[in-house]
Design a protein around this motif. Structure first.
Motif, mmCIF file in Angstrom:
data_model
loop_
_atom_site.group_PDB
_atom_site.id
_atom_site.type_symbol
_atom_site.label_atom_id
_atom_site.label_comp_id
_atom_site.label_asym_id
_atom_site.label_seq_id
_atom_site.Cartn_x
_atom_site.Cartn_y
_atom_site.Cartn_z
ATOM 1 N N PRO A 68 0.831 -1.207 0.000
ATOM 2 C CA PRO A 68 0.000 0.000 0.000
ATOM 3 C C PRO A 68 0.863 1.253 0.000
ATOM 4 N N GLN A 69 0.329 2.334 -0.510
ATOM 5 C CA GLN A 69 1.058 3.604 -0.537
ATOM 6 C C GLN A 69 1.412 4.052 0.882
ATOM 7 N N GLU A 70 2.598 4.629 1.016
ATOM 8 C CA GLU A 70 3.054 5.108 2.315
ATOM 9 C C GLU A 70 2.400 6.449 2.642
ATOM 10 N N ARG A 71 1.903 6.588 3.860
ATOM 11 C CA ARG A 71 1.302 7.841 4.293
ATOM 12 C C ARG A 71 2.394 8.796 4.783
ATOM 13 N N PRO A 72 2.076 10.081 4.976
ATOM 14 C CA PRO A 72 3.095 11.048 5.417
ATOM 15 C C PRO A 72 3.808 10.637 6.706
ATOM 16 N N ASP A 73 3.124 9.912 7.586
ATOM 17 C CA ASP A 73 3.752 9.494 8.836
ATOM 18 C C ASP A 73 4.539 8.195 8.697
ATOM 19 N N GLY A 74 4.604 7.658 7.464
ATOM 20 C CA GLY A 74 5.388 6.453 7.199
ATOM 21 C C GLY A 74 4.638 5.156 7.354
ATOM 22 N N THR A 75 3.383 5.186 7.791
ATOM 23 C CA THR A 75 2.608 3.964 7.980
ATOM 24 C C THR A 75 1.914 3.552 6.688
ATOM 25 N N ARG A 76 1.483 2.310 6.648
ATOM 26 C CA ARG A 76 0.743 1.771 5.502
ATOM 27 C C ARG A 76 -0.637 1.340 5.988
ATOM 28 N N THR A 77 -1.643 1.737 5.271
ATOM 29 C CA THR A 77 -2.998 1.387 5.680
ATOM 30 C C THR A 77 -3.583 0.342 4.742
ATOM 31 N N PRO A 78 -4.435 -0.530 5.283
ATOM 32 C CA PRO A 78 -5.074 -1.533 4.424
ATOM 33 C C PRO A 78 -5.868 -0.877 3.303
ATOM 34 N N GLU A 79 -5.807 -1.485 2.110
ATOM 35 C CA GLU A 79 -6.534 -0.948 0.963
ATOM 36 C C GLU A 79 -7.946 -1.523 0.911
ATOM 37 N N PRO A 80 -8.926 -0.733 0.515
ATOM 38 C CA PRO A 80 -10.277 -1.288 0.331
ATOM 39 C C PRO A 80 -10.282 -2.317 -0.790
#
Length: 366
Positions: A68-80
């Motif tokens: 998944p794309q990296e968020r500004p805080d460096g975490t990855r969130t599950p994709e729908p």
């Protein structure tokens, strides 16, 4: 069920149709980015020591994945689920096109020579299927016949070979291709549970293609002599891909006992495969087993009395790519072909395992 494709003149092989299907070429491809198991633990911020142990004791060094794309805080969130289906389409088509072109080059053929394309996948659902999308993407002759095998899981590459070998025997001189394209990155659920951790520690993206042709004695590859299947109906739910209502997406489940279940039944199907051929397991020079995981491979080795050398390509593919689902055994076949050690008359056994729980096998001879 068994299918026989062998010449009556060969006393070690069953009798059957006179047009023999031969393997003409193989090609593979992977997705763009790869990660070590340690890198994935850091990227996914996995701190649970039990889950970290699953990743680090998997006998896998590196896998190709589209995270998944990296968020500004460096975490990855599950994709729908919709984004995962988009990922499946993009990745499976891209890898599939590259694997198909590599396979045809290996066979000394071009896209214009292709007469049947059978595509295999279990990491997403598409209509039209991969075969139509790849034919469109590469500009293949629209008269090319095609088929799609969807949802059969890791064993499906041999189900497809069985089918295309039959097509090939009925269309001598015409080129058919089995294409397995598995975007396993599109089948992940990131929820921190042990159930998904086992899956997330194991699978990688990969595509593999195998070209076959019948009635051409000049084709240097091995003949496909016979196949045998076995469904372990008592373990029908041991491997399944199902809708997770809590996460609103599909999720894959692997029963912890499945390696031992598969191992315990491996001898049954191999005995059936060799029945009537006059061959014993000791007569098999080359074993190409699905890279299902360390415990699965160990169980098959023990139950069939194989050596570590026998499964060197199986374990090598697991180490370098992880479990590539339906195309794993073709990555092993490619490595064997590159070794160039198979000699005329050598026998080989191909073996895959998957949901059902099922074991598929094929007997080949150089």
């Amino acid at each position: 069920m068994t299918t026989t494709i062998a010449p009556a003149a060969d006393p070690a092989a069953p009798t059957g149709p006179t047009e023999i299907t031969r393997i003409a070429g193989v090609g593979t491809a992977v997705s763009d980015t790869s990660y070590t198991q340690s890198e994935l633990l850091d990227i996914l911020d996995i701190t649970d020591p039990r889950i970290r142990s699953v990743f680090l004791n998997s006998a896998i060094d590196r896998r190709f994945l589209t995270l998944p794309q990296e968020r500004p805080d460096g975490t990855r969130t599950p994709e729908p689920q919709g984004d995962l289906l988009d990922k499946h389409k993009k990745t499976a088509v891209d890898m599939g096109c590259r694997a198909l072109e590599a396979c045809l080059k290996s066979a000394g053929a071009t896209l214009s020579d292709l007469r049947h394309l059978c595509c295999v996948t279990s990491t997403g659902y598409l209509t039209p299927g991969l075969s139509a999308l790849i034919i469109h993407e590469l500009g293949i002759d629209p008269h090319c016949s095609r088929s799609d095998i969807v949802g059969m899981g890791c064993n499906a590459g041999l189900n497809a070979l069985n089918m295309v070998a039959g097509w090939s025997a009925a269309h001598p001189g015409e080129l058919g291709v089995v294409l397995c394209s598995e975007a396993c990155s599109a089948a992940y659920a990131l929820d921190g549970t042990m159930r998904t951790a086992v899956v997330n520690s194991l699978f990688g993206d990969g595509s593999a293609a195998l070209a076959v042709v019948a009635g051409d004695e000049q084709t240097p590859g091995p003949r496909v002599l016979k196949s045998a299947s076995y469904i372990i109906t008592d373990a029908i739910d041991a491997m399944r891909y199902e809708w997770d209502r809590d996460q609103d997406r599909f999720s894959f489940f692997l029963d912890p006992q499945i390696p031992y279940v598969v191992g315990a039944h491996a001898e049954i199907v191999v005995n059936r495969l060799l029945s009537g051929t006059g061959l014993r397991r000791s007569d098999i020079s080359h074993w190409l087993v699905h890279s299902g995981g360390k415990k699965v491979i160990d169980a098959v080795v023990v139950n069939l009395g194989l050596s570590r050398h026998d499964v060197r390509h199986t374990t090598g593919v697991l180490r370098d790519y992880g479990n590539l689902s339906s195309g794993s055994f073709l990555f092993s076949y490619e490595r064997l072909a590159e070794e160039d050690i198979a000699r005329p008359g050598d026998y080989g056994v191909l073996m895959t395992m998957g949901p059902g729980s099922s074991i598929e096998t094929a007997l080949i001879q150089w």
